[in-house]
Write a protein that holds these residues in place. Structure first.
Motif, PDB file in Angstrom:
ATOM      1  N   ALA A  45       0.974  -1.219   0.034  1.00 12.00           N
ATOM      2  CA  ALA A  45      -0.149  -0.034  -0.009  1.00 12.00           C
ATOM      3  C   ALA A  45       0.806   1.228  -0.073  1.00 12.00           C
ATOM      4  CB  ALA A  45      -0.843   0.083   1.310  1.00 12.00           C
ATOM      5  N   VAL A  46       1.804   0.863   0.601  1.00 13.36           N
ATOM      6  CA  VAL A  46       3.055   2.311   0.665  1.00 13.36           C
ATOM      7  C   VAL A  46       3.315   2.396  -0.677  1.00 13.36           C
ATOM      8  CG1 VAL A  46       5.186   3.189   1.546  1.00 13.36           C
ATOM      9  CG2 VAL A  46       3.603   2.005   3.165  1.00 13.36           C
ATOM     10  N   ALA A  47       3.907   1.301  -1.344  1.00 17.22           N
ATOM     11  CA  ALA A  47       4.355   1.662  -2.614  1.00 17.22           C
ATOM     12  C   ALA A  47       3.384   2.272  -3.547  1.00 17.22           C
ATOM     13  CB  ALA A  47       4.731   0.008  -3.035  1.00 17.22           C
ATOM     14  N   VAL A  48       2.017   1.622  -3.415  1.00 19.79           N
ATOM     15  CA  VAL A  48       0.919   2.155  -4.182  1.00 19.79           C
ATOM     16  C   VAL A  48       0.805   3.949  -3.947  1.00 19.79           C
ATOM     17  CG1 VAL A  48      -1.418   2.227  -4.897  1.00 19.79           C
ATOM     18  CG2 VAL A  48      -0.109   0.279  -4.648  1.00 19.79           C
ATOM     19  N   LEU A  49       1.116   4.141  -2.716  1.00 21.98           N
ATOM     20  CA  LEU A  49       0.616   5.586  -2.326  1.00 21.98           C
ATOM     21  C   LEU A  49       1.947   6.375  -3.070  1.00 21.98           C
ATOM     22  CD1 LEU A  49      -0.747   7.867  -0.716  1.00 21.98           C
ATOM     23  CD2 LEU A  49       0.714   7.156   1.178  1.00 21.98           C
ATOM     24  N   ALA A  50       2.981   6.040  -3.066  1.00 20.95           N
ATOM     25  CA  ALA A  50       4.202   6.538  -3.509  1.00 20.95           C
ATOM     26  C   ALA A  50       4.008   6.759  -5.105  1.00 20.95           C
ATOM     27  CB  ALA A  50       5.623   6.015  -3.039  1.00 20.95           C
ATOM     28  N   GLY A  52       1.317   6.885  -6.745  1.00 19.40           N
ATOM     29  CA  GLY A  52       0.219   7.834  -7.078  1.00 19.40           C
ATOM     30  C   GLY A  52       0.827   9.340  -6.819  1.00 19.40           C
ATOM     31  N   VAL A  53       1.436   9.401  -5.810  1.00 21.03           N
ATOM     32  CA  VAL A  53       2.043  10.800  -5.649  1.00 21.03           C
ATOM     33  C   VAL A  53       3.031  10.993  -6.713  1.00 21.03           C
ATOM     34  CG1 VAL A  53       3.680  12.165  -4.213  1.00 21.03           C
ATOM     35  CG2 VAL A  53       1.886  10.826  -3.062  1.00 21.03           C
ATOM     36  N   ALA A  54       3.816  10.373  -7.017  1.00 21.99           N
ATOM     37  CA  ALA A  54       4.885  10.307  -8.273  1.00 21.99           C
ATOM     38  C   ALA A  54       3.882  10.702  -9.573  1.00 21.99           C
ATOM     39  CB  ALA A  54       5.529   9.268  -8.780  1.00 21.99           C
ATOM     40  N   TRP A  55       2.912  10.035  -9.902  1.00 22.29           N
ATOM     41  CA  TRP A  55       1.989  10.133 -10.973  1.00 22.29           C
ATOM     42  C   TRP A  55       1.135  11.333 -10.862  1.00 22.29           C
ATOM     43  CZ3 TRP A  55       2.188   7.850 -15.595  1.00 22.29           C
ATOM     44  CH2 TRP A  55       1.114   8.029 -16.518  1.00 22.29           C
ATOM     45  N   THR A  56       0.777  11.868  -9.787  1.00 21.79           N
ATOM     46  CA  THR A  56      -0.167  12.791  -9.582  1.00 21.79           C
ATOM     47  C   THR A  56       0.458  14.208  -9.449  1.00 21.79           C
ATOM     48  OG1 THR A  56      -0.761  12.582  -7.164  1.00 21.79           O
ATOM     49  CG2 THR A  56      -1.968  11.637  -8.988  1.00 21.79           C
ATOM     50  N   ARG A  57       1.747  14.176  -8.891  1.00 19.99           N
ATOM     51  CA  ARG A  57       2.135  15.393  -8.275  1.00 19.99           C
ATOM     52  C   ARG A  57       3.929  15.372  -8.574  1.00 19.99           C
ATOM     53  NH1 ARG A  57      -2.402  16.599  -7.792  1.00 19.99           N
ATOM     54  NH2 ARG A  57      -3.427  17.498  -5.951  1.00 19.99           N
ATOM     55  N   PRO A  58       4.054  14.978  -9.776  1.00 25.67           N
ATOM     56  CA  PRO A  58       5.662  14.775 -10.118  1.00 25.67           C
ATOM     57  C   PRO A  58       6.287  16.071 -10.214  1.00 25.67           C
ATOM     58  CG  PRO A  58       4.126  14.928 -12.286  1.00 25.67           C
ATOM     59  CD  PRO A  58       3.174  14.938 -11.159  1.00 25.67           C
ATOM     60  N   SER A  59       5.745  17.109 -10.174  1.00 22.32           N
ATOM     61  CA  SER A  59       6.510  18.470 -10.069  1.00 22.32           C
ATOM     62  C   SER A  59       6.629  18.900  -8.622  1.00 22.32           C
ATOM     63  CB  SER A  59       5.795  19.382 -10.907  1.00 22.32           C
ATOM     64  OG  SER A  59       4.509  19.653 -10.505  1.00 22.32           O
ATOM     65  N   THR A  60       5.911  18.448  -7.831  1.00 19.94           N
ATOM     66  CA  THR A  60       6.135  18.600  -6.411  1.00 19.94           C
ATOM     67  C   THR A  60       7.137  18.003  -5.570  1.00 19.94           C
ATOM     68  OG1 THR A  60       3.636  18.806  -6.387  1.00 19.94           O
ATOM     69  CG2 THR A  60       4.640  18.873  -4.141  1.00 19.94           C
ATOM     70  N   GLN A  61       8.344  18.553  -5.855  1.00 19.57           N
ATOM     71  CA  GLN A  61       9.660  17.827  -5.397  1.00 19.57           C
ATOM     72  C   GLN A  61       9.563  17.597  -4.016  1.00 19.57           C
ATOM     73  OE1 GLN A  61      11.990  16.623  -7.304  1.00 19.57           O
ATOM     74  NE2 GLN A  61      10.980  17.223  -9.144  1.00 19.57           N
ATOM     75  N   ARG A  62       8.936  18.508  -3.017  1.00 19.75           N
ATOM     76  CA  ARG A  62       8.976  18.237  -1.647  1.00 19.75           C
ATOM     77  C   ARG A  62       8.067  16.923  -1.171  1.00 19.75           C
ATOM     78  NH1 ARG A  62      10.935  20.875   2.567  1.00 19.75           N
ATOM     79  NH2 ARG A  62       9.834  20.869   4.341  1.00 19.75           N
ATOM     80  N   SER A 112       6.095   4.712 -11.413  1.00 22.91           N
ATOM     81  CA  SER A 112       7.026   5.832 -10.994  1.00 22.91           C
ATOM     82  C   SER A 112       7.953   6.279 -11.762  1.00 22.91           C
ATOM     83  CB  SER A 112       7.648   5.645  -9.363  1.00 22.91           C
ATOM     84  OG  SER A 112       6.341   5.383  -8.495  1.00 22.91           O
ATOM     85  N   ALA A 113       8.662   5.032 -12.338  1.00 24.27           N
ATOM     86  CA  ALA A 113       9.751   5.678 -13.295  1.00 24.27           C
ATOM     87  C   ALA A 113       9.339   6.245 -14.540  1.00 24.27           C
ATOM     88  CB  ALA A 113      10.555   4.203 -13.561  1.00 24.27           C
TER      89      ALA A 113
END
Length: 405
Positions: A45-50, A52-62, A112-113
């Protein structure tokens, strides 16, 4: 210092999260199998969450920086789950959960990649992809033959995916990933097939699949060196088949091997021409001469040692070489083929005569000796005319072959 402190806090938060999960499972009093299943799902679930963040907020570096340590710690937790599951006897349901979550990990890493365009995440995708392939076979308890079928099927899907990815410029960076999946699966399938020896069918299937992969890899990567593997793989599959089905006649092995080498030589020559180089090199000429000798040599030897009928095969092979040399305008091929056919014809005449000589006694033997002497005298009397005729033929052949390699 602020970035360093921030990075340390990110990793500490991930570590505390992992410790909290361990304490939570202990507090619930879960059994070992329940803990393994729950932990596999939780870290996935953590991997899926990460992802999801990479896919939806790729420009939000923080945000990406905060999720990366959590994903890394979760991957270590998943590795621990897999290790424990492999070492202890777990129920089928737990094994299925571990295998299924491995596929989710591979997909999450790929997402993510693709979104972040990070080469290290493509490496992670490869790692989890192979883990998913292996854990799936482990979870359904495959035998050696089952492993061959499963891994060859994965290789076929990987090969098709590689070709599909190569058709889009935006997906070109994923072609090596698909090639690694397909190639690695074929290597593992070959190892599984080797354990079934002397049963040959599985290994032949793997070699045929590897031939298709090498041709597809050459087309997908535009690297012609992949094409050089195909003839050798075909020969290997044929040789394994022939050892069981066609007996021990050397022709079943020497001729296909020679053809495989000659095809490789021709592919290499074509590649050199495309790169603006001379078609031949010393190494290629040496391999070509060895292949030509392997093509016609066994039949010539068998004409002497087995039957003169093999002389007909040697003549046919020599004619094939001569025609090939004429079509490709290469002297050594044409002359080598002509010489092989001529030697074969001479052996077909000389060998029976040599076998007949010991059967003659008395006057018949003297008559044969007289006949041989008369033939030699006739040859000697026409040697000058024969020499001139030979020179004329050589000049005519050289004129015909002018401009040939």
């Amino acid at each position: 210092t602020k970035p360093a402190i921030g990075a340390a806090l990110q990793w500490l938060s991930a570590g505390f999260g992992a410790a909290t999960w361990v304490e939570f499972t202990l507090a619930l009093g879960l059994s070992q199998n329940e803990t393994l299943s729950a932990s596999a799902v939780a870290v996935t679930a953590v991997a899926v969450l990460a992802a999801g963040v990479a896919w939806t907020r790729p420009s939000t570096q923080r945000l990406v920086q905060w999720t990366a340590p959590w994903a890394a710690v979760a991957s270590l937790g998943y590795a621990a789950v897999v290790l424990v599951a492999l070492l202890v006897d777990v129920p089928d349901a737990v094994a299925a959960t571990v295998a299924t979550t491995a596929w989710v990990w591979a997909v999450a890493a790929a997402v993510s990649a693709a979104r972040l365009d990070r080469s290290e995440l493509r490496v992670v995708t490869v790692v989890f992809g192979f883990a998913a392939i292996g854990l799936t076979g482990w979870s359904i308890d495959l035998d050696a033959a089952g492993w061959v079928t499963w891994l060859t099927s994965v290789a076929a899907v990987g090969t098709a995916t590689m070709m599909a990815l190569s058709m889009r410029a935006s997906s070109a960076r994923w072609v090596p990933v698909a090639a690694i999946f397909a190639g690695g699966s074929l290597v593992a399938a070959g190892a599984a097939a080797a354990t079934l020896w002397p049963e040959r069918q599985s290994l032949i299937v793997v070699l045929i699949a590897a031939t298709g992969f090498s041709l597809a890899a050459g087309a997908a990567t535009r690297d012609r060196r992949w094409f050089y593997l195909a003839p050798g793989l075909v020969f290997a599959a044929w040789a394994i088949f022939a050892t069981e089905a066609l007996g021990a006649n050397v022709q079943w092995f020497s001729t296909p091997l020679a053809l495989a080498l000659l095809v490789d030589v021709e592919l290499a020559r074509l590649d050199r021409r495309r790169r603006g180089l001379e078609a031949s090199s010393q190494e290629l000429v040496l391999v070509e001469l060895m292949a030509m000798a392997l093509f016609v040599g066994p039949a010539l030897v068998q004409t002497l040692s087995v039957s003169t009928a093999y002389g007909l095969l040697a003549i046919a092979q020599g004619v094939v070489l001569a025609i090939w040399g004429t079509a490709t305008r290469v002297r050594r091929r044409a002359l080598g083929g002509f010489l092989a056919a001529a030697v074969a014809a001479l052996l077909m005449i000389a060998v029976p005569l040599a076998e007949l000589v010991p059967q003659f006694r008395g006057p018949a033997l003297w008559a044969i000796i007289f006949g041989i002497g008369a033939v030699l005298i006739i040859i000697a009397s026409t040697i000058e005319q024969t020499r001139r005729r030979f020179v004329e033929i050589r000049t005519s052949v050289e004129s015909m072959m002018e401009g040939w390699e």
